[in-house]
Design a protein around this motif. Structure first.
Motif, PDB file in Angstrom:
ATOM      1  N   VAL A 298       1.833   6.834   3.319  1.00  0.00           N
ATOM      2  CA  VAL A 298       1.565   6.630   4.749  1.00  0.00           C
ATOM      3  C   VAL A 298       0.249   5.874   4.938  1.00  0.00           C
ATOM      4  O   VAL A 298       0.142   4.980   5.795  1.00  0.00           O
ATOM      5  CB  VAL A 298       1.537   7.981   5.488  1.00  0.00           C
ATOM      6  CG1 VAL A 298       1.004   7.806   6.917  1.00  0.00           C
ATOM      7  CG2 VAL A 298       2.932   8.590   5.527  1.00  0.00           C
ATOM      8  N   SER A 299      -0.756   6.198   4.141  1.00  0.00           N
ATOM      9  CA  SER A 299      -2.044   5.497   4.246  1.00  0.00           C
ATOM     10  C   SER A 299      -1.897   4.022   3.896  1.00  0.00           C
ATOM     11  O   SER A 299      -2.449   3.148   4.588  1.00  0.00           O
ATOM     12  CB  SER A 299      -3.065   6.155   3.310  1.00  0.00           C
ATOM     13  OG  SER A 299      -3.308   7.487   3.686  1.00  0.00           O
ATOM     14  N   TYR A 300      -1.172   3.754   2.819  1.00  0.00           N
ATOM     15  CA  TYR A 300      -0.913   2.362   2.449  1.00  0.00           C
ATOM     16  C   TYR A 300      -0.212   1.615   3.591  1.00  0.00           C
ATOM     17  O   TYR A 300      -0.630   0.510   3.990  1.00  0.00           O
ATOM     18  CB  TYR A 300      -0.038   2.300   1.207  1.00  0.00           C
ATOM     19  CG  TYR A 300      -0.751   2.033  -0.088  1.00  0.00           C
ATOM     20  CD1 TYR A 300      -1.725   1.042  -0.196  1.00  0.00           C
ATOM     21  CD2 TYR A 300      -0.438   2.762  -1.235  1.00  0.00           C
ATOM     22  CE1 TYR A 300      -2.366   0.791  -1.402  1.00  0.00           C
ATOM     23  CE2 TYR A 300      -1.074   2.517  -2.453  1.00  0.00           C
ATOM     24  CZ  TYR A 300      -2.032   1.531  -2.523  1.00  0.00           C
ATOM     25  OH  TYR A 300      -2.669   1.273  -3.710  1.00  0.00           O
ATOM     26  N   LEU A 301       0.870   2.191   4.104  1.00  0.00           N
ATOM     27  CA  LEU A 301       1.662   1.499   5.134  1.00  0.00           C
ATOM     28  C   LEU A 301       0.861   1.286   6.414  1.00  0.00           C
ATOM     29  O   LEU A 301       0.968   0.226   7.048  1.00  0.00           O
ATOM     30  CB  LEU A 301       2.940   2.287   5.418  1.00  0.00           C
ATOM     31  CG  LEU A 301       3.937   2.377   4.251  1.00  0.00           C
ATOM     32  CD1 LEU A 301       5.140   3.226   4.653  1.00  0.00           C
ATOM     33  CD2 LEU A 301       4.393   0.984   3.809  1.00  0.00           C
ATOM     34  N   THR A 384       5.547  -2.992   0.052  1.00  0.00           N
ATOM     35  CA  THR A 384       6.258  -1.943   0.801  1.00  0.00           C
ATOM     36  C   THR A 384       7.520  -1.512   0.077  1.00  0.00           C
ATOM     37  O   THR A 384       7.833  -0.317  -0.012  1.00  0.00           O
ATOM     38  CB  THR A 384       6.596  -2.438   2.217  1.00  0.00           C
ATOM     39  OG1 THR A 384       5.384  -2.744   2.922  1.00  0.00           O
ATOM     40  CG2 THR A 384       7.366  -1.381   2.993  1.00  0.00           C
ATOM     41  N   VAL A 385       8.256  -2.479  -0.469  1.00  0.00           N
ATOM     42  CA  VAL A 385       9.449  -2.145  -1.261  1.00  0.00           C
ATOM     43  C   VAL A 385       9.067  -1.302  -2.472  1.00  0.00           C
ATOM     44  O   VAL A 385       9.730  -0.315  -2.812  1.00  0.00           O
ATOM     45  CB  VAL A 385      10.182  -3.429  -1.699  1.00  0.00           C
ATOM     46  CG1 VAL A 385      11.321  -3.106  -2.667  1.00  0.00           C
ATOM     47  CG2 VAL A 385      10.720  -4.185  -0.482  1.00  0.00           C
ATOM     48  N   VAL A 386       7.965  -1.671  -3.123  1.00  0.00           N
ATOM     49  CA  VAL A 386       7.489  -0.900  -4.276  1.00  0.00           C
ATOM     50  C   VAL A 386       7.145   0.531  -3.859  1.00  0.00           C
ATOM     51  O   VAL A 386       7.467   1.497  -4.565  1.00  0.00           O
ATOM     52  CB  VAL A 386       6.264  -1.584  -4.908  1.00  0.00           C
ATOM     53  CG1 VAL A 386       5.661  -0.714  -6.008  1.00  0.00           C
ATOM     54  CG2 VAL A 386       6.638  -2.947  -5.470  1.00  0.00           C
ATOM     55  N   LEU A 387       6.524   0.688  -2.694  1.00  0.00           N
ATOM     56  CA  LEU A 387       6.158   2.022  -2.218  1.00  0.00           C
ATOM     57  C   LEU A 387       7.389   2.864  -1.901  1.00  0.00           C
ATOM     58  O   LEU A 387       7.396   4.089  -2.117  1.00  0.00           O
ATOM     59  CB  LEU A 387       5.277   1.914  -0.977  1.00  0.00           C
ATOM     60  CG  LEU A 387       3.855   1.397  -1.210  1.00  0.00           C
ATOM     61  CD1 LEU A 387       3.144   1.183   0.122  1.00  0.00           C
ATOM     62  CD2 LEU A 387       3.056   2.372  -2.076  1.00  0.00           C
ATOM     63  N   VAL A 388       8.436   2.228  -1.391  1.00  0.00           N
ATOM     64  CA  VAL A 388       9.689   2.963  -1.136  1.00  0.00           C
ATOM     65  C   VAL A 388      10.252   3.505  -2.447  1.00  0.00           C
ATOM     66  O   VAL A 388      10.676   4.663  -2.539  1.00  0.00           O
ATOM     67  CB  VAL A 388      10.716   2.054  -0.430  1.00  0.00           C
ATOM     68  CG1 VAL A 388      12.089   2.727  -0.376  1.00  0.00           C
ATOM     69  CG2 VAL A 388      10.243   1.712   0.977  1.00  0.00           C
ATOM     70  N   ILE A 389      10.241   2.663  -3.481  1.00  0.00           N
ATOM     71  CA  ILE A 389      10.708   3.111  -4.796  1.00  0.00           C
ATOM     72  C   ILE A 389       9.847   4.262  -5.306  1.00  0.00           C
ATOM     73  O   ILE A 389      10.362   5.266  -5.819  1.00  0.00           O
ATOM     74  CB  ILE A 389      10.700   1.941  -5.798  1.00  0.00           C
ATOM     75  CG1 ILE A 389      11.677   0.851  -5.344  1.00  0.00           C
ATOM     76  CG2 ILE A 389      11.047   2.422  -7.209  1.00  0.00           C
ATOM     77  CD1 ILE A 389      11.569  -0.431  -6.142  1.00  0.00           C
ATOM     78  N   MET A 390       8.531   4.139  -5.151  1.00  0.00           N
ATOM     79  CA  MET A 390       7.628   5.194  -5.589  1.00  0.00           C
ATOM     80  C   MET A 390       7.904   6.500  -4.859  1.00  0.00           C
ATOM     81  O   MET A 390       7.879   7.584  -5.462  1.00  0.00           O
ATOM     82  CB  MET A 390       6.171   4.781  -5.377  1.00  0.00           C
ATOM     83  CG  MET A 390       5.162   5.803  -5.899  1.00  0.00           C
ATOM     84  SD  MET A 390       3.444   5.246  -5.810  1.00  0.00           S
ATOM     85  CE  MET A 390       3.126   5.483  -4.063  1.00  0.00           C
TER      86      MET A 390
END
Length: 408
Positions: A298-301, A384-390
């Motif tokens: 959430v902080s990243y996004l 963002t795609v990478v964060l979804v995978i994470m």
């Protein structure tokens, strides 16, 4: 107790030698990034003297993650033939030797060879640190992990801060070479352990009812826990290293000065010190620390959205981005919390870091291509795609399942 009883079996020995091991773990952690962050601020000065060129500087920038990835894979193989403490000593000796070679370099080839040696030592150190914690402090994994990860963060930030002042006072060779002394000092506690073995805080062969058999070959890729943690480490590292490389340029692209861009990177890195103190404690206190992942994502996004749509509040977004890599200390702590044995910890450490640093080497490249091409929005969309995978893979890594129990 008879006079012939080994010193390590005495109450005094049981207290003293874990303290030696604790000092040893912290000293190793302080050495795991010095060859990286002490060099980066001085590349221009070094280039002017020995002629690195743009290609040479680019290659030196790729060496850290490449060596961390390679030795993430190779170190568990070496560990099956060599004791953990001896390999730690050799890693610190390599780190010291490589940094001395770099300090004496008069051409790019010698500089490159020194970097390969130094970063091989640090790559091995990355892998052996978690099983050292597992072996000597199996009942205090979270607390010792906090100390170790804090040391790693300090060893990342401090060399970058003092590199230029030391260079101005004594020259670039001293500035990058004097860190070899710290590596030599870090080897001393482990030489003591080899010569006079101490007593861990609990028997290393019986952790949570498991028998630790160092000769047993554990294949983490055959466990959903192992695969999930490797992918978790990889996606975390990709995002982190993308910003380590490109945050100053991103800051300038939204209207900040060059000096502010450098400060933005320092702030991004320094927030990791707070995470190093809080996250291992949270991971040890809660059976399922998935909330750390949620806060980080959430902080990243929020930081991404702010950079794109409200750049005037840039410092708020940079601070939020700095919270994002809180998943890094979580990954390191989970290596021990999701394994029952020292052998499992070593295997999982090597596998997850091998995958993680391979991904880390791709992050700056892909983000940079998108940032220089379509623009910042495209680069942030990729992350963002990478964060979804994470977010997905870390769910499995955070659940309280053990690697050894899930091997197929």
């Amino acid at each position: 107790m008879s006079p012939d009883s080994p010193r390590g079996s005495t109450r005094r020995g049981a207290l003293a030698f874990p303290l030696v091991a604790l000092v040893g773990v912290i000293l190793v952690s302080l050495n795991l990034r010095t060859a990286v962050t002490s060099l980066s601020p001085l590349l221009g000065v070094i280039d002017a003297e020995i002629g690195l060129g743009a290609a040479g500087m680019g290659l030196l920038g790729m060496v850290p993650t490449a060596m961390f990835a390679v030795w993430g894979v190779l170190t568990p193989m070496v560990l099956r033939r060599m004791g953990l403490e001896l390999l730690t000593v050799l890693a610190m000796v390599a780190a010291a030797a490589g940094q001395i070679i770099r300090a004496l370099a008069h051409d790019p080839v010698v500089m490159g060879v020194g970097s390969l040696i130094a970063l091989a030592g640090m790559g091995i150190g990355n892998v052996v640190a978690p099983p050292l914690v597992k072996k000597y402090f199996p009942r205090h994994v979270a607390a010792v992990s906090m100390a170790y990860i804090t040391g790693l963060q300090l060893g990342t930030v401090v060399p970058a801060l003092v590199a230029v002042p030391v260079e101005e006072a004594a020259g670039w060779r001293v500035s990058i070479g004097w860190w070899a002394v710290l590596a030599v000092v870090a080897a001393i506690p482990w030489i003591v352990e080899i010569l006079n073995p101490g007593v861990p805080t609990a028997p290393p062969r019986h952790v949570d009812g498991a028998t630790d058999a160092p000769a047993r070959r554990i294949r983490p890729w055959r466990s959903p826990v192992g695969v999930a943690l490797a992918l978790f480490f990889g996606t975390n590292s990709l995002c982190t290293y993308a910003f380590f490389t490109w945050l100053p340029a991103v800051a300038e692209s939204i209207g900040m000065t060059r000096a502010e861009g450098g400060l933005a990177l320092a702030v991004y890195s320094a927030i990791g010190l707070v995470a190093a103190l809080v996250v291992p404690w949270a991971a040890g206190r809660f059976e399922d620390p998935y909330a750390v992942v949620v806060v980080s994502v959430v902080s990243y996004l929020a930081g991404f959205a702010g950079l794109l749509w409200a750049p005037g509040a840039a410092w708020v977004w940079i601070c939020l981005l700095g919270v994002g890599p809180s998943t890094f200390p979580l990954c390191l702590t989970l290596i021990n919390l999701r394994t029952r044995t020292q052998a499992g910890s070593a295997a999982l450490s090597g596998f997850s870091q091998g995958v993680g640093y391979t991904a880390a080497s791709l992050g700056p490249l892909v983000f940079g291509m998108l940032f220089d091409g379509p623009g910042l929005g495209a680069g942030l969309a990729f992350l963002t795609v990478v964060l979804v995978i994470m977010t997905v893979v870390s769910r499995t890594a955070c659940r309280p399942n053990m690697l050894e129990d899930t091997l197929r």
